[in-house]
Motif scaffolding. Structure first.
Motif, PDB file in Angstrom:
ATOM      1  N   LEU A   1      32.591  -3.417  12.298  1.00  0.00           N
ATOM      2  CA  LEU A   1      31.793  -2.200  12.516  1.00  0.00           C
ATOM      3  C   LEU A   1      32.641  -0.992  12.156  1.00  0.00           C
ATOM      4  O   LEU A   1      33.788  -0.891  12.601  1.00  0.00           O
ATOM      5  CB  LEU A   1      31.415  -2.078  13.994  1.00  0.00           C
ATOM      6  N   THR A   2      32.092  -0.077  11.363  1.00  0.00           N
ATOM      7  CA  THR A   2      32.811   1.157  11.047  1.00  0.00           C
ATOM      8  C   THR A   2      31.903   2.357  11.309  1.00  0.00           C
ATOM      9  O   THR A   2      30.782   2.402  10.811  1.00  0.00           O
ATOM     10  CB  THR A   2      33.238   1.195   9.556  1.00  0.00           C
ATOM     11  N   ALA A   3      32.394   3.307  12.092  1.00  0.00           N
ATOM     12  CA  ALA A   3      31.681   4.576  12.292  1.00  0.00           C
ATOM     13  C   ALA A   3      32.088   5.499  11.143  1.00  0.00           C
ATOM     14  O   ALA A   3      33.273   5.765  10.968  1.00  0.00           O
ATOM     15  CB  ALA A   3      32.045   5.183  13.641  1.00  0.00           C
ATOM     16  N   LEU A   4      31.110   5.968  10.368  1.00  0.00           N
ATOM     17  CA  LEU A   4      31.419   6.727   9.154  1.00  0.00           C
ATOM     18  C   LEU A   4      31.568   8.221   9.446  1.00  0.00           C
ATOM     19  O   LEU A   4      31.096   9.068   8.676  1.00  0.00           O
ATOM     20  CB  LEU A   4      30.343   6.460   8.092  1.00  0.00           C
ATOM     21  N   HIS A   5      32.217   8.563  10.542  1.00  0.00           N
ATOM     22  CA  HIS A   5      32.341   9.943  11.001  1.00  0.00           C
ATOM     23  C   HIS A   5      33.697  10.146  11.673  1.00  0.00           C
ATOM     24  O   HIS A   5      34.311   9.175  12.099  1.00  0.00           O
ATOM     25  CB  HIS A   5      31.223  10.267  11.996  1.00  0.00           C
TER      26      HIS A   5
END
Lengths: 219, 219, 219
Positions: free
Chosen positions: B42-46
């Motif tokens: 999972l990657t938060a793009l922020h």
């Protein structure tokens, strides 16, 4: 397309506490390795620097991050955040006053990151960059392991596959050596201090990337 | 069974600082994508929100986490934890008093997580949930990349495979759109404030899941 | 060589706040599972302990890390690091004064790590070890999920493959059970307190490893 894996070790020469943007170096390696889509795991092989994702636009963000972290983990030891109790000096002190704070900062941030690769580049948000965060004060040589699992694009002409791939790997190795020389000759702090303008370091890295791709176009 | 990869971007509308439980959304996507066993990244793009794993039972844990983090990274800048030295106001201030603290909180927590999938669901401890932790005060639209590498269950009847898979993907996309609408109409804070009771949001998401699975049962 | 995946759950009995070096246990499992090269994902299935990578040499580093973390997240609640404002006691208090600080420490460190495997062992820096960081004060039973995706070495004699693999898995399971017994009988704090000298625990684990490998040599 079956999944394959590729590994590489990136060497970075740091010059004191601060941030080193790895995004372009990583993207160059992904292109040279022809990884179309996959997961990239990054590991910093050290206990006094870390990997972090943060803003790529305003360099003041990185300065504030440094300032904050120095206040949070001061050299002289911690006083409880509650304000109660005595100041607690560090016992591990023989490697210098910046060493134990560096170990703490490493545990408070990350030694490894896992990111997605799509269309032969890191999938990042618009304002995200991947940084090596050096916590020691003196110049250090740092190794970052890049390990991708994904779909690797092969040439249609099967005879060319190995030649292309080997030349791309050689180029990637050369790029890595060139980057090291670039970093030794230039002040890596420039990377973060130019408000988004292209620096000499950026231009040299672009040139390295061109050279890396040239091999493939020539065929 | 050969390993394959599947990617998806989840969109979450947040409504101020706090926690958004992603566990059900992620499990619904895993089921729709028929991932039997694998690793999910999972990657938060922020750079001003993060991903964290914490308790799913007592909502006071999440409240205490918020309170603690606000005390640790205050708006007015940091004073060294040692109690010595001056208060250090942030230099990056033009995006609001909550922006620089949000960047710091992101670096102190995680932008990416890697978890195991087993039996078509996240392998988590009894008391664990996966949260998006919003650090900004205002409503934000957040993208989380889900990227799984693993064994994907196929139907025995090979002709149905692609049809099933496409319909599952369409369902997943529809589920994502529906979730967005659900979140826009409801207060996502309900997720964390109901002490484990089923909320309207939970019931709607269960319905989305039923619809997603319906396609496959119909065949 | 096609990529495959292997999963295992490690059980660790902790004895109060502190660090438990998982490096040897993990390397033993990698060897028993014959994973030549790959990515290993570790997940702690709990919300009051975490996984961290830090120094394996001077045990004072681990002592300082503990002391720092206790000062950063005190039992009595947080006072803003700015020095301004009131002390904020935790609301989630019914599981004991160490529970809420443990949840906070978990979010400030990591619940999951992804590392590389090369030549049938973890790829770590010279001074790196992988630790389970127990944040609760009392004895706890902790489960860590090991999930590797990579190339698994098979025997050249195809008939032996399954027999070898099953015996390796059995050995791994036995090693896990033996480790558990070892930990129950010995004080795991010894692991960190011996300045790099071999402890009884180390010697027993080496013996377990020998037994694990014996099966393969016997064939």
């Amino acid at each position: 397309m079956p999944l394959e894996q590729v590994m590489h070790q990136l060497e970075i020469i740091t010059s004191g506490e601060g941030f080193h943007d790895l995004t372009k170096l990583i993207n160059n390696w992904i292109k040279a390795s022809r990884i179309q889509r996959g997961v990239l795991n990054l590991t910093a092989l050290h206990t006094s620097c870390s990997l972090t994702i943060n803003e790529n636009a305003d360099p003041l963000v990185l300065k504030d991050l440094s300032t904050y972290m120095k206040a949070l983990v001061p050299e002289e030891g911690a006083k409880p955040i509650s304000g109660l109790g005595e100041r607690l000096p560090y016992k591990h002190s023989y490697e210098g006053p910046d060493d134990m704070p560096a170990h703490i900062k490493t545990s408070l941030t990350s030694s490894c990151l896992s990111l997605s690769i799509e269309d032969q580049r890191l999938l990042l948000g618009t304002w995200q960059a991947v940084y090596l965060w050096e916590h020691r004060y003196s110049k250090q040589s740092r190794k970052i392991c890049l390990h991708a699992i994904g779909e690797i694009q092969k040439s249609n002409k099967s005879l060319e596959v190995n030649a292309n791939f080997n030349s791309a790997l050689t180029s990637a190795r050369n790029a890595s050596k060139l980057n090291k020389i670039v970093q030794q000759r230039h002040n890596p702090e420039d990377w973060a201090s130019e408000d988004g303008h292209e620096t000499n370091v950026d231009l040299l890295i672009d040139r390295i990337h061109d050279l890396t791709c040239q091999d493939d176009r020539d065929k």
